[in-house]
Scaffold this motif. Structure first.
Motif, PDB file in Angstrom:
ATOM      1  N   TRP A  21       0.797  -1.228   0.000  1.00  0.00           N
ATOM      2  CA  TRP A  21       0.000   0.000   0.000  1.00  0.00           C
ATOM      3  C   TRP A  21       0.828   1.275   0.000  1.00  0.00           C
ATOM      4  O   TRP A  21       1.837   1.371   0.711  1.00  0.00           O
ATOM      5  N   PHE A  22       0.366   2.274  -0.782  1.00  0.00           N
ATOM      6  CA  PHE A  22       0.922   3.633  -0.784  1.00  0.00           C
ATOM      7  C   PHE A  22       0.162   4.475   0.230  1.00  0.00           C
ATOM      8  O   PHE A  22      -1.051   4.332   0.377  1.00  0.00           O
ATOM      9  N   SER A  23       0.865   5.411   0.836  1.00  0.00           N
ATOM     10  CA  SER A  23       0.193   6.397   1.679  1.00  0.00           C
ATOM     11  C   SER A  23       0.963   7.704   1.569  1.00  0.00           C
ATOM     12  O   SER A  23       2.119   7.769   1.970  1.00  0.00           O
ATOM     13  N   PRO A  24       0.344   8.723   1.010  1.00  0.00           N
ATOM     14  CA  PRO A  24      -0.987   8.793   0.396  1.00  0.00           C
ATOM     15  C   PRO A  24      -0.953   8.232  -1.021  1.00  0.00           C
ATOM     16  O   PRO A  24       0.116   7.987  -1.585  1.00  0.00           O
ATOM     17  N   PRO A  25      -2.135   8.028  -1.627  1.00  0.00           N
ATOM     18  CA  PRO A  25      -2.170   7.534  -3.007  1.00  0.00           C
ATOM     19  C   PRO A  25      -1.634   8.572  -3.989  1.00  0.00           C
ATOM     20  O   PRO A  25      -1.521   9.748  -3.660  1.00  0.00           O
ATOM     21  N   VAL A  26      -1.323   8.121  -5.185  1.00  0.00           N
ATOM     22  CA  VAL A  26      -0.889   9.009  -6.276  1.00  0.00           C
ATOM     23  C   VAL A  26      -2.059   9.091  -7.257  1.00  0.00           C
ATOM     24  O   VAL A  26      -2.552   8.065  -7.726  1.00  0.00           O
ATOM     25  N   TYR A  27      -2.521  10.306  -7.539  1.00  0.00           N
ATOM     26  CA  TYR A  27      -3.661  10.498  -8.436  1.00  0.00           C
ATOM     27  C   TYR A  27      -3.175  10.662  -9.874  1.00  0.00           C
ATOM     28  O   TYR A  27      -2.303  11.486 -10.142  1.00  0.00           O
ATOM     29  N   VAL A  28      -3.756   9.850 -10.759  1.00  0.00           N
ATOM     30  CA  VAL A  28      -3.379   9.877 -12.168  1.00  0.00           C
ATOM     31  C   VAL A  28      -4.627  10.031 -13.036  1.00  0.00           C
ATOM     32  O   VAL A  28      -5.728   9.652 -12.632  1.00  0.00           O
ATOM     33  N   ALA A  29      -4.419  10.602 -14.222  1.00  0.00           N
ATOM     34  CA  ALA A  29      -5.501  10.742 -15.192  1.00  0.00           C
ATOM     35  C   ALA A  29      -5.827   9.373 -15.779  1.00  0.00           C
ATOM     36  O   ALA A  29      -4.940   8.546 -15.972  1.00  0.00           O
ATOM     37  N   THR A  30      -7.107   9.152 -16.064  1.00  0.00           N
ATOM     38  CA  THR A  30      -7.529   7.909 -16.710  1.00  0.00           C
ATOM     39  C   THR A  30      -7.747   8.187 -18.193  1.00  0.00           C
ATOM     40  O   THR A  30      -7.574   9.312 -18.659  1.00  0.00           O
ATOM     41  N   SER A  31      -8.173   7.173 -18.915  1.00  0.00           N
ATOM     42  CA  SER A  31      -8.450   7.348 -20.342  1.00  0.00           C
ATOM     43  C   SER A  31      -9.752   8.115 -20.582  1.00  0.00           C
ATOM     44  O   SER A  31     -10.007   8.564 -21.688  1.00  0.00           O
ATOM     45  N   ASN A  32     -10.564   8.275 -19.542  1.00  0.00           N
ATOM     46  CA  ASN A  32     -11.798   9.051 -19.648  1.00  0.00           C
ATOM     47  C   ASN A  32     -11.516  10.496 -19.255  1.00  0.00           C
ATOM     48  O   ASN A  32     -11.077  10.748 -18.124  1.00  0.00           O
ATOM     49  N   ALA A  81       8.964   2.945  -4.286  1.00  0.00           N
ATOM     50  CA  ALA A  81       8.089   2.634  -5.421  1.00  0.00           C
ATOM     51  C   ALA A  81       7.106   3.774  -5.654  1.00  0.00           C
ATOM     52  O   ALA A  81       6.871   4.183  -6.792  1.00  0.00           O
ATOM     53  N   ARG A  82       6.541   4.312  -4.586  1.00  0.00           N
ATOM     54  CA  ARG A  82       5.585   5.410  -4.711  1.00  0.00           C
ATOM     55  C   ARG A  82       6.237   6.641  -5.324  1.00  0.00           C
ATOM     56  O   ARG A  82       5.696   7.263  -6.237  1.00  0.00           O
ATOM     57  N   SER A  83       7.401   7.014  -4.823  1.00  0.00           N
ATOM     58  CA  SER A  83       8.040   8.239  -5.312  1.00  0.00           C
ATOM     59  C   SER A  83       8.483   8.107  -6.767  1.00  0.00           C
ATOM     60  O   SER A  83       8.337   9.047  -7.555  1.00  0.00           O
ATOM     61  N   THR A  84       8.989   6.937  -7.160  1.00  0.00           N
ATOM     62  CA  THR A  84       9.383   6.771  -8.557  1.00  0.00           C
ATOM     63  C   THR A  84       8.158   6.680  -9.465  1.00  0.00           C
ATOM     64  O   THR A  84       8.185   7.163 -10.597  1.00  0.00           O
ATOM     65  N   PHE A  85       7.074   6.097  -8.969  1.00  0.00           N
ATOM     66  CA  PHE A  85       5.834   6.053  -9.750  1.00  0.00           C
ATOM     67  C   PHE A  85       5.296   7.461  -9.971  1.00  0.00           C
ATOM     68  O   PHE A  85       4.886   7.813 -11.080  1.00  0.00           O
ATOM     69  N   GLU A  86       5.325   8.277  -8.937  1.00  0.00           N
ATOM     70  CA  GLU A  86       4.856   9.661  -9.064  1.00  0.00           C
ATOM     71  C   GLU A  86       5.691  10.427 -10.099  1.00  0.00           C
ATOM     72  O   GLU A  86       5.153  11.159 -10.933  1.00  0.00           O
ATOM     73  N   ALA A  87       6.996  10.236 -10.070  1.00  0.00           N
ATOM     74  CA  ALA A  87       7.879  10.896 -11.047  1.00  0.00           C
ATOM     75  C   ALA A  87       7.569  10.411 -12.461  1.00  0.00           C
ATOM     76  O   ALA A  87       7.534  11.210 -13.418  1.00  0.00           O
ATOM     77  N   ALA A  88       7.320   9.120 -12.624  1.00  0.00           N
ATOM     78  CA  ALA A  88       6.987   8.580 -13.939  1.00  0.00           C
ATOM     79  C   ALA A  88       5.638   9.117 -14.437  1.00  0.00           C
ATOM     80  O   ALA A  88       5.491   9.442 -15.613  1.00  0.00           O
TER      81      ALA A  88
END
Length: 96
Positions: A21-32, A81-88
């Motif tokens: 689990w991540f805390s806090p979550p990372v918000y990303v745009a979806t295809s919608n 993992a969270r921080s690198t995901f956010e950067a990506a």
């Protein structure tokens, strides 16, 4: 018969693996358009990363893939993992 039993056992093991689990979550745009998704674990982050491989995958994306895969195997922290995901996500234009 043994192979069938092994596959069933392996499926059961995968089904009950704990999420990272991540805390806090990372918000990303979806295809919608206008929708966002809260990525709250390494498993979901890895899925999103793989879906972005054709849309701006650069150095941050490659690092995030490597770190998320390592985190799933216990070789990296969830925080990394969270921080690198956010950067990506930022690099791919998906961070909200």
């Amino acid at each position: 018969m043994r192979r069938v039993a092994e596959r069933i056992h392996n499926a059961d093991v995968l089904e009950f693996m704990p999420l990272h689990w991540f805390s806090p979550p990372v918000y990303v745009a979806t295809s919608n358009p206008g929708e966002r998704y809260a990525v709250s674990n390494v498993e979901r982050a890895a899925e999103y990363l793989l879906s972005w491989r054709h849309s701006g995958a650069g150095e941050s994306w490659r690092e995030a893939v490597a770190v998320c895969m390592a985190a799933l195997k216990g070789g990296a922290s969830v925080a990394d993992a969270r921080s690198t995901f956010e950067a990506a996500a930022r690099e791919c234009g998906r961070l909200v």
